[in-house]
Design a protein around this motif. Structure first.
Motif, mmCIF file in Angstrom:
data_model
loop_
_atom_site.group_PDB
_atom_site.id
_atom_site.type_symbol
_atom_site.label_atom_id
_atom_site.label_comp_id
_atom_site.label_asym_id
_atom_site.label_seq_id
_atom_site.Cartn_x
_atom_site.Cartn_y
_atom_site.Cartn_z
ATOM 1 N N THR A 112 -6.698 -11.774 0.778
ATOM 2 C CA THR A 112 -7.620 -11.727 -0.364
ATOM 3 C C THR A 112 -7.118 -10.646 -1.310
ATOM 4 O OG1 THR A 112 -9.084 -10.128 0.715
ATOM 5 C CG2 THR A 112 -9.644 -12.466 0.958
ATOM 6 N N LYS A 113 -7.718 -10.620 -2.505
ATOM 7 C CA LYS A 113 -7.279 -9.615 -3.482
ATOM 8 C C LYS A 113 -8.460 -9.188 -4.351
ATOM 9 C CE LYS A 113 -4.058 -8.694 -7.277
ATOM 10 N NZ LYS A 113 -5.054 -8.574 -8.329
ATOM 11 N N THR A 114 -8.594 -7.851 -4.549
ATOM 12 C CA THR A 114 -9.576 -7.289 -5.485
ATOM 13 C C THR A 114 -8.814 -6.721 -6.682
ATOM 14 O OG1 THR A 114 -9.489 -5.176 -4.324
ATOM 15 C CG2 THR A 114 -11.177 -6.738 -3.634
ATOM 16 N N HIS A 152 0.834 -1.207 0.000
ATOM 17 C CA HIS A 152 0.000 0.000 0.000
ATOM 18 C C HIS A 152 0.869 1.258 0.000
ATOM 19 C CE1 HIS A 152 -3.391 -2.483 2.155
ATOM 20 N NE2 HIS A 152 -3.141 -2.905 0.927
ATOM 21 N N THR A 153 1.435 1.559 1.171
ATOM 22 C CA THR A 153 2.158 2.827 1.301
ATOM 23 C C THR A 153 3.558 2.681 1.874
ATOM 24 O OG1 THR A 153 1.216 3.156 3.515
ATOM 25 C CG2 THR A 153 -0.005 4.078 1.650
ATOM 26 N N GLY A 162 1.297 5.186 -8.499
ATOM 27 C CA GLY A 162 0.127 6.036 -8.724
ATOM 28 C C GLY A 162 -1.158 5.527 -8.099
ATOM 29 N N TYR A 163 -1.083 4.405 -7.348
ATOM 30 C CA TYR A 163 -2.291 3.901 -6.689
ATOM 31 C C TYR A 163 -2.491 4.641 -5.374
ATOM 32 C CZ TYR A 163 -2.310 0.104 -10.074
ATOM 33 O OH TYR A 163 -2.366 -0.611 -11.218
ATOM 34 N N TRP A 218 -6.234 0.045 -3.308
ATOM 35 C CA TRP A 218 -5.393 -1.074 -2.849
ATOM 36 C C TRP A 218 -6.064 -2.390 -3.265
ATOM 37 C CZ3 TRP A 218 -2.235 2.403 -2.435
ATOM 38 C CH2 TRP A 218 -2.182 3.398 -1.464
ATOM 39 N N ALA A 219 -5.305 -3.263 -3.909
ATOM 40 C CA ALA A 219 -5.853 -4.546 -4.345
ATOM 41 C C ALA A 219 -5.669 -5.621 -3.281
ATOM 42 C CB ALA A 219 -5.189 -4.986 -5.654
ATOM 43 N N TRP A 220 -4.603 -5.523 -2.494
ATOM 44 C CA TRP A 220 -4.245 -6.586 -1.544
ATOM 45 C C TRP A 220 -4.766 -6.258 -0.148
ATOM 46 C CZ3 TRP A 220 -1.910 -11.155 -2.874
ATOM 47 C CH2 TRP A 220 -1.380 -11.242 -4.171
#
Length: 911
Positions: free
Chosen positions: A234-236, A196-197, A210-211, A216-218
Motif C-alpha cells: 500500500t502507499k500513503t 525507507h532506510t 530528507g524523509y 515513509w510512503a511505502w
C-alpha cells in the motif's frame, strides 16, 4: 500544452498537440494515462504516448487488481487524493493498466527503459537532512512484477505469479535489482525497507532525500518474513515518493501480446503470425507444428508470448471399430472420426473420460468461448476468452467463440468534468453540461478539466450598504469604502444609517481647552468642566490658576512643620522646615533622640569609660558607666593593698598576724612581715608547735585543724584534702559549680552557681545576680520594653515593631523604640515600605522630613524628587511614596541593607 474546449458538453482535445507540460498540466486522463490527468514521469507525450508515471496513494493492498475499486478517483491530483478505498488500478485512466513488467516497459518506452520515469522537478517534501542532489525528489513507480527474492524478478501477464517476493519498478528510490529485471531499475527489498532506510543493493533510500520515520510512503508489511510484499503493498503520502507505472491497453504502435487484450488496436486480441507466413492471424488453440515435427497447439505463456505445445491426445474412431490415439488433423486425414483419448470406440462413438490422463493434461471442454483447456480436479475447464473492448458503453460476451458487443444505456463517465448525469447512448458516453454559476458577481465562472472554476474579479458592484461608496469586487467579495460621517465634535457619536449620517449627542469625557477647569464632560453636544481648585494644601506656596493651569509659587512665610524636634520653622523651596532641637544630655550611657513627645534619653549598654583607671571592662548599664575593680591583693596580711592611678600600692601595716608558729603568741606586722610575739603558747619541749593554735601541742593533738573547718589530721577528725582553705576538705578536685569547667576546684574559688554559663548567678564568685539563669542572653537586665512578657534580652523584637533587633542595630535604629527617630513613621514602615532611614527624620537631607514627603507623595529618599521647588510632585510619581524603589518586595527585610546603598540613591527618582 493540451488545448481544452467544451462543445455541447463533450470534451474536445485539439489535434494540434504540440507540447505536454507534465504533472502541472491537467489533460484528458485517457490521453495522459493517469486517472487524475497529470503525469509525474515519462512526461513527453510525443515520446511516450503509451506509458506514464502516475503518482498517488491507495489503501486496498496488493499489486494484482484487474478492476478499479474507487472509480479511478485516486492520484495525487485526484478527487480521492488519500486513495481511501482505492487500489493500484485507480491510479490509471480507463483503457490503461498497471504495467506488467519488463516487456511492457521495454515496448512502451521504445527501448529507453526507466530513464525518464521521474520528472525533473519532482517534489521533495522530506523534513530531514538531504544527502543527495535534488530535484528530482525520491520516487518509485511500481509494476505488477514480483519475484523470488534477492532482487530477482518474474514478469506475469496472464494470471497470478507463483511467487510474490518484493515489488519492482522504475525511479530513483529503493534498491537496484539484478539484470534479470532489465529495464526495471528499482525494487523494494525486504518489507520495502529499500524505500525507507536501507542502502542494500547500492540503492538510494528515502532518508537520502530528507524523509524520516513517520514520512515513509511505502508499506509492504506482509506480517511474516517478507516473502509476499507484492500481495500487501500500500502507499500513503500521494504527493511524495511515487506511485505506479500505467501502460496503455490498446494502441496501433504496440505489438500484440497474449493477454486477452487487443494491444495493437486491430480489432483482434491475442493474434500472432506464429507461422511467420504473413498471410493469416493465428490464435491460442490454433494448430501448429512443434519443433519435433509433431502437430501442436498455440498457447499463451505467463509472460505474454506464445508457444507451440503438444496437442492433448485424442481418440480416433475408425469404421472398422478400431480406436487409434491420433490427433484430430491426422485422424481426419486417415478417415477417422476424432474423439477423446481413452475412447472405447464402441458403436463408433467415442465414449471417453476427457481427463482420464489425470490433472494437468490437455482436454476439450466443448466450449468454443474458452481456450487452453486443461484438467483440474478431474474436470476439464478452459480460460474464458477476454471480450472487453475497453468501451464502458458496451457489454461484451462470447458467442460461438466470437466476441459480440452490445450498446448499453448504463451510467458512465465521459471524462469531462464539465458534464453531469453521464449516460451511454449509441455506444458512446454523453453527459449534460453543468452550470458553474455560483451567483456571485465577484467571480468569473467557467469549467475546465478540473471542473467548475470561479476566478475572483475586480468588477464594479453594489454591496447594498448605503454607507459605503465606490463598491468593487475584491477576493470574491463586494466591498465599498465607508462614507466619512465625522463632524469633528467629540461630543457627538457619529454614525451612518439608512438615512445618511447621524450625529448623536453623548456624555463622553472631553477637553474644553480651559486649563482652569477639570472633569470636562460632554453635555448637549458641547464640552464643559467645573472650575479647578488650585489649593495644594501647602502653606509654603501661593496658589493660582492661569492659562497654563494651576500655578504654585513658593513663599517664605512662617509655618509649622508639625515636628516637635524642630524650631523656628519657616518656608523655603515650598517646604516648611526648622532647625533640629538639640537633645544631647551629655551622658554616653543614654541614646538621645527627639520623638513625638520631644527629647528622650534611653539607657544603653554601650562600651564606655567611667574615668577610673582602677577599673576595666567599662560598660553602660542603667544609664551609668561602670567597670570591674582591679584586684591588688598580694596575699600579704602585713600590707594594705589599694589601687591608685591604675597602679597597685602595698603599704606596710602593723596589724596582728600569725607567723605560723603555734608556740608563739601576740605576733605583730612590722616592715611588711609578721614578727613572732613573745608570748609562749606551748610547752618548751613542744617540738612540732601548735599549728591550729588550739593550745595543744601538735605532738599530742588528736585533731590538727588549721582552717577550722572540722577536717584535719588526727584520730579525732576526718582527713582534710586542703587544711589551708576552709571550703576545701573532702573534695579538692571537682569543678562543678555553674558548669564553668575552668579547671579550678570549686572549694578553691569563690562559689558561683551559674546554670547558663554567662558569669551571672548565685554566689560571691559571680559577676552579679542572674535574672534568668536558664538563658545566657539574660543576665543582670531582664526588662520588657514592649510588654509582651518576653524580656528584651531574649526577645528578637524588643519594641515589637516588626523589625528584629539585629536588623534595627544594622540599620542604626533603636531596638527598644518602635519609632527610633520620632518622625511619626514606624521603623518597620521606614525599612520595609518606604526604604527610608529609621534613625533620621529626613533621609534624603532635602529639608523636608520623611513623614511630610510620604504624605505629599514625594520621594523621601530622593532629594531631587518634586524638583519644581514648590513641594509638589508629578502625577506619575504620586501615590507610590517610594518612587521606583517601592518595587522591593515587602517583608524581604534583609534586602533593605543593600537597598539603602543602591536602590535608595539610584532608582527612586521619578522622571
Amino acid at each position: 500544452m493540451v488545448r481544452e474546449r467544451c462543445f455541447g458538453g463533450a470534451l474536445a482535445i485539439a489535434t494540434s498537440l504540440v507540447v505536454f507540460m507534465g504533472a502541472s498540466a491537467h489533460a484528458q486522463p485517457q490521453v495522459v494515462g493517469c486517472a487524475d490527468g497529470t503525469r509525474e514521469g515519462f512526461t513527453d507525450l510525443g515520446l511516450y504516448p503509451t506509458i506514464a508515471s502516475c503518482g498517488g496513494a491507495w489503501t486496498v493492498a496488493g499489486a494484482f487488481h484487474d478492476d478499479a475499486a474507487c472509480g479511478r478517483l485516486a492520484g495525487n491530483d485526484g478527487v480521492n487524493e488519500s486513495g481511501n478505498g482505492c487500489n493500484v488500478e485507480d491510479l490509471c485512466a480507463g483503457g490503461w493498466h498497471v504495467c506488467y513488467g519488463p516487456d511492457d516497459i521495454e515496448v512502451r518506452t521504445g527501448g529507453r527503459g526507466c530513464v525518464d520515469a521521474v520528472e525533473s522537478d519532482y517534489p521533495n517534501h522530506g523534513s530531514g537532512t538531504v544527502t543527495v542532489s535534488v530535484p528530482p525528489g525520491g520516487a518509485f513507480f511500481m509494476t505488477r512484477t514480483s519475484g523470488q527474492g534477492v532482487g530477482l524478478c518474474d514478469e506475469v501477464v496472464n494470471g497470478f505469479p507463483s511467487t510474490f517476493n518484493d515489488i519492482f519498478g522504475c525511479g530513483n528510490l529503493g534498491g537496484q535489482p539484478t539484470s534479470t529485471c532489465a529495464p526495471l531499475n528499482r525494487f523494494g527489498n525486504n518489507q520495502c525497507i529499500g524505500m525507507h532506510t536501507a542502502t542494500t543493493y547500492s540503492g538510494t533510500p528515502a532518508t537520502a532525500f530528507g524523509y524520516e520515520s513517520g514520512q515513509w510512503a511505502w508499506s509492504c508489511n506482509d506480517g511474516g518474513n517478507g516473502t509476499n510484499e507484492s500481495k500487501f503493498v500500500t502507499k500513503t503520502r500521494p504527493d511524495d515518493q511515487g506511485g505506479v507505472l500505467c501502460c496503455k491497453d490498446t494502441d496501433g504502435s504496440l505489438p500484440e501480446i497474449c493477454d486477452g487484450v487487443d494491444n495493437d488496436a486491430d480489432g483482434l486480441a491475442d493474434e500472432t503470425d506464429f507461422f511467420h507466413d504473413g498471410t493469416a492471424d493465428d490464435f491460442p488453440g490454433d494448430p501448429c507444428v512443434q519443433s519435433n515435427g509433431q502437430p501442436g497447439t498455440i498457447a499463451c505463456t505467463t509472460a505474454g508470448g506464445w508457444i507451440c505445445g503438444p496437442i492433448p491426445p485424442r481418440g480416433c474412431c475408425f469404421p472398422s471399430g478400431q480406436c487409434a490415439d491420433l490427433a484430430p488433423a491426422w485422424c481426419n486425414a486417415q478417415g477417422g472420426t476424432p474423439g477423446v483419448a481413452g475412447s472405447s470406440c464402441a458403436n463408433m462413438v467415442c465414449e471417453v473420460d476427457p481427463c482420464a490422463a489425470g490433472d494437468g493434461s490437455f482436454c476439450d471442454d466443448g466450449d468454443p468461448c474458452t481456450y487452453a483447456d486443461v484438467c483440474a480436479g478431474g474436470e476439464c475447464a478452459g480460460q474464458a476468452l477476454h471480450c472487453d473492448d475497453g468501451n464502458a458503453c458496451t457489454s461484451e460476451r462470447c458467442e460461438g467463440g466470437v466476441c459480440v458487443s452490445t450498446n448499453t444505456t448504463a451510467p458512465c463517465d465521459d471524462g469531462d468534468p464539465c458534464t453531469t448525469n453521464d449516460a451511454c447512448l449509441g455506444g458512446g458516453c454523453i453527459g449534460q453540461v453543468i452550470s458553474c454559476d455560483d451567483g456571485n458577481p465577484c467571480t468569473d465562472d467557467s469549467c475546465n478539466f478540473s471542473g467548475c472554476v470561479h476566478h475572483y474579479n475586480t468588477a464594479p458592484c453594489d454591496d447594498g450598504d448605503a454607507c459605503t461608496g465606490g463598491d468593487a469586487c475584491a477576493s470574491g467579495v463586494c466591498r465599498g469604502r465607508a462614507i466619512a460621517c465625522d463632524d469633528d465634535n467629540p461630543c457627538t457619536d457619529d454614525s451612518c444609517g439608512p438615512g445618511g449620517c447621524v450625529f448623536t449627542n453623548n456624555t463622553a469625557p472631553c477637553d474644553d481647552g480651559d486649563a482652569c477647569t477639570g472633569g470636562d464632560v460632554c453635555a448637549g453636544g458641547a464640552c464643559g468642566g467645573a472650575q479647578l481648585s488650585c489649593d495644594d494644601g501647602n502653606p509654603c506656596t501661593d496658589d493660582s490658576c492661569g492659562p497654563g493651569g494651576c500655578a504654585f509659587t513658593n513663599n517664605a512665610a512662617s509655618c509649622d512643620d508639625g515636628d516637635v524636634c524642630t524650631s523656628g520653622d519657616v518656608c523655603a523651596g515650598g517646604v516648611c522646615g526648622g532647625m533640629p532641637v538639640g537633645c544631647d544630655d551629655g551622658n554616653p550611657c543614654t541614646d538621645d533622640r527627639c520623638g513625638a513627645d520631644g527629647c528622650q534619653s534611653t539607657p544603653n549598654s554601650a562600651g564606655c569609660d567611667d574615668g577610673d583607671s582602677c577599673t576595666s571592662g567599662d560598660v553602660c548599664g542603667d544609664g551609668r558607666c561602670r567597670g570591674v575593680p582591679m584586684s591588688c591583693d598580694d596575699d600579704n596580711p602585713c600590707t594594705d593593698d589599694a589601687c591608685s592611678a591604675g597602679q597597685c600600692l602595698h603599704d606596710d601595716n602593723e596589724a596582728p598576724c600569725s607567723d605560723g608558729d603555734g608556740c608563739t603568741g601576740g605576733d605583730q606586722c612590722a616592715g611588711g612581715v609578721c614578727v613572732p610575739g613573745a608570748t609562749p603558747m606551748c610547752e618548751p619541749d613542744c617540738e612540732l608547735g601548735d599549728l591550729d593554735q588550739d593550745g595543744i601541742c601538735d605532738d599530742d593533738d588528736a585533731c590538727i585543724d588549721a582552717d577550722g573547718d572540722g577536717y584535719g589530721v588526727g584520730d579525732d577528725c576526718p582527713p582534710d584534702c586542703d587544711d589551708t582553705i576552709r571550703a576545701c576538705n573532702v573534695d579538692c578536685v571537682s569543678d562543678r559549680d555553674g558548669g564553668d569547667g575552668n579547671g579550678i576546684p570549686d572549694c578553691q574559688e569563690a562559689p558561683c552557681v551559674d546554670h547558663d554559663g554567662d558569669g551571672y548567678g548565685e554566689g560571691e564568685g559571680c559577676s552579679g545576680a542572674d535574672c534568668d539563669d536558664a538563658d545566657p542572653r539574660c543576665a543582670g537586665d531582664c526588662r520588657d520594653s514592649d510588654g509582651d512578657l518576653a524580656p528584651d534580652c531574649a526577645d528578637d523584637d524588643d519594641d515589637d515593631d516588626g523589625l528584629s533587633d539585629d536588623l534595627e542595630l544594622s540599620a542604626g535604629s533603636d531596638p527598644t523604640q518602635p519609632d527610633s527617630d520620632g518622625d511619626g513613621v514606624s521603623d518597620a514602615d521606614e525599612v520595609l515600605v518606604h526604604q527610608t532611614d529609621p534613625s533620621s527624620t529626613d533621609s534624603d537631607g532635602d529639608g523636608t522630613d520623611d513623614r511630610t514627603e510620604i504624605e505629599r507623595g514625594t520621594d523621601p529618599v530622593d532629594a531631587t524628587s518634586g524638583a519644581r521647588g514648590d513641594g509638589s510632585e508629578d502625577a506619575s510619581c504620586a501615590g507610590g511614596g517610594a518612587g521606583q524603589g517601592g518595587g522591593l518586595l515587602v517583608g524581604l527585610a534583609l534586602l533593605w541593607l543593600f537597598g539603602r546603598l543602591v536602590t535608595r540613591r539610584s532608582s527612586a527618582r521619578c522622571r
